[in-house]
Design a protein around this motif. Structure first.
Motif, short mmCIF file in Angstrom:
data_model
loop_
_atom_site.label_atom_id
_atom_site.label_comp_id
_atom_site.label_asym_id
_atom_site.label_seq_id
_atom_site.Cartn_x
_atom_site.Cartn_y
_atom_site.Cartn_z
N UNK A 57 15.52 18.37 34.87
CA UNK A 57 16.63 19.33 34.74
C UNK A 57 17.72 18.42 34.55
N UNK A 58 18.53 18.38 33.65
CA UNK A 58 19.89 17.82 33.74
C UNK A 58 20.86 18.54 32.90
N UNK A 59 21.84 17.93 32.56
CA UNK A 59 23.20 18.95 31.84
C UNK A 59 24.05 17.81 31.11
N UNK A 60 24.81 18.50 30.01
CA UNK A 60 25.88 17.83 29.62
C UNK A 60 26.88 18.27 30.45
N UNK A 61 27.37 17.30 31.33
CA UNK A 61 28.19 17.84 32.49
C UNK A 61 29.67 17.78 32.06
N UNK A 62 30.51 18.64 32.78
CA UNK A 62 31.83 18.88 32.24
C UNK A 62 32.90 18.91 33.25
N UNK A 63 32.63 18.07 34.31
CA UNK A 63 33.63 17.96 35.30
C UNK A 63 33.99 19.18 35.92
N UNK A 64 32.99 19.95 35.99
CA UNK A 64 33.07 21.40 36.75
C UNK A 64 32.64 21.54 38.13
N UNK A 65 32.73 22.89 38.63
CA UNK A 65 32.24 23.07 39.79
C UNK A 65 30.73 23.61 39.87
N UNK A 66 30.33 23.85 38.58
CA UNK A 66 29.23 24.70 38.45
C UNK A 66 28.01 24.42 38.98
N UNK A 67 27.24 25.02 39.82
CA UNK A 67 26.07 24.53 40.61
C UNK A 67 25.07 25.65 39.97
N UNK A 68 23.83 25.11 39.51
CA UNK A 68 22.73 25.88 39.13
C UNK A 68 21.39 25.96 40.02
N UNK A 69 20.94 27.04 40.36
CA UNK A 69 19.71 27.16 41.08
C UNK A 69 18.60 27.30 40.28
N UNK A 70 17.65 26.15 40.13
CA UNK A 70 16.43 26.02 39.45
C UNK A 70 15.22 26.90 40.31
N UNK A 71 15.40 28.29 40.06
CA UNK A 71 14.22 29.22 40.45
C UNK A 71 12.87 29.13 39.92
N UNK A 72 11.81 29.78 40.52
CA UNK A 72 10.68 29.83 40.09
C UNK A 72 10.55 30.32 38.65
N UNK A 73 11.34 31.35 38.20
CA UNK A 73 11.30 31.79 36.96
C UNK A 73 12.15 31.05 35.88
N UNK A 74 12.90 30.07 36.23
CA UNK A 74 13.85 29.34 35.50
C UNK A 74 12.96 28.79 34.15
N UNK A 75 13.44 29.20 32.98
CA UNK A 75 12.71 28.43 31.90
C UNK A 75 13.63 27.36 31.09
N UNK A 76 14.82 27.15 31.64
CA UNK A 76 15.98 26.63 30.85
C UNK A 76 16.12 24.96 31.90
N UNK A 77 16.03 24.30 31.29
CA UNK A 77 16.00 22.89 31.89
C UNK A 77 17.23 21.92 31.48
N UNK A 78 18.01 22.30 30.65
CA UNK A 78 19.01 21.50 30.07
C UNK A 78 20.28 22.66 29.95
N UNK A 79 21.41 22.20 30.58
CA UNK A 79 22.52 22.97 30.60
C UNK A 79 23.85 22.41 29.94
N UNK A 80 24.80 23.07 29.63
CA UNK A 80 26.12 22.78 29.11
C UNK A 80 27.22 22.89 30.11
#
Length: 244
Positions: A57-80
């Motif tokens: 699981x990784x992201x295109x980081x943006x110097x934000x304060x956004x945190x994602x919880x990767x839950x059991x039903x999460x299907x996305x593993x890349x984030x903007x």
């Protein structure tokens, strides 16, 4: 402590809880060879750590304060525009990219939640480390006195010159005590201590001193690490955390 293992530094205190937390050096190889590339490349990369059959699981980081919880039903593993993750899942590897900005690692020793975030000055100003703790509290009933936190590796204060406006912005938001401890003048120029700002702010926000682990290695001063300020390169070190 952060133990130097050549290709990476490993946080020993996390290892005691069957959690691996690493910060890579240049010796591990260029992460561009696996990020966003084939599954086979990801597999080969993480086999260097003895890791198999986990989802990256990784992201295109943006110097934000956004945190994602990767839950059991999460299907996305890349984030903007995401700069941190938490999870309870045992089949997940959380990673963040760094080239002077700090990684901050989290482990809730009671509720078995891991996390990591990317904290450059913008993330630090937005208190991304505190945002991660808040999400752990909200989603998993974490208690701050139970959370183990690793901070580092990033640019050192002596190599992190900043401007007057930068200093004034922090001065206007944070306590005089915190600002005075983490900004110093060298040859008439302000320098910012991102490492100790985060440490002090985490302590002020309920993390126990005995549960904080940090490393004063400097990405700018030590050429074993990638440093954007030194090299102006797109190459990155990575922070990694996962359950063994």
């Amino acid at each position: 402590m952060f133990k130097d293992k050549g290709k990476y530094f490993q946080i020993e205190e996390f290892e005691k809880y069957e959690v691996d937390a690493f910060f890579t050096t240049k010796e591990i190889g260029d992460i561009k060879n696996f990020l966003g590339n084939t599954e086979e490349n990801k597999k080969n990369f993480f086999e260097k750590f003895g890791v198999k059959d986990k989802i990256v699981v990784f992201a295109k980081q943006g110097h934000t304060d956004k945190i994602i919880d990767i839950k059991e039903d999460t299907k996305d593993y890349f984030y903007e525009n995401v700069d941190g993750f938490i999870t309870k899942r045992k089949n997940i590897i959380l990673i963040t990219k760094h080239a002077d900005c700090l990684p901050i690692y989290f482990y809730d020793t009671k509720n078995f939640v891991i996390g990591i975030c990317h904290s450059g000055w913008k993330g630090t100003f937005q208190e991304i480390g505190i945002r991660a703790l808040e999400l752990m509290e909200k989603n998993y009933n974490s208690k701050r006195e139970d959370v183990l936190v690793g901070v580092g590796i990033g640019i050192s204060c002596k190599n992190y010159e900043v401007g007057e406006e930068f200093y004034e912005n922090f001065k206007n938001k944070f306590s005089e005590d915190l600002v005075n401890k983490t900004f110093i003048k060298i040859n008439g120029k302000w320098h910012f201590d991102n490492l100790f700002f985060n440490i002090e702010n985490l302590i002020k926000n309920g993390i126990l001193k005995e549960n904080l682990i940090y490393c004063e290695e400097c990405t700018y001063g030590n050429k074993r690490f990638h440093s954007f300020r030194r090299d102006k390169s797109k190459d990155r070190n990575i922070g990694i955390i996962y359950f063994k």
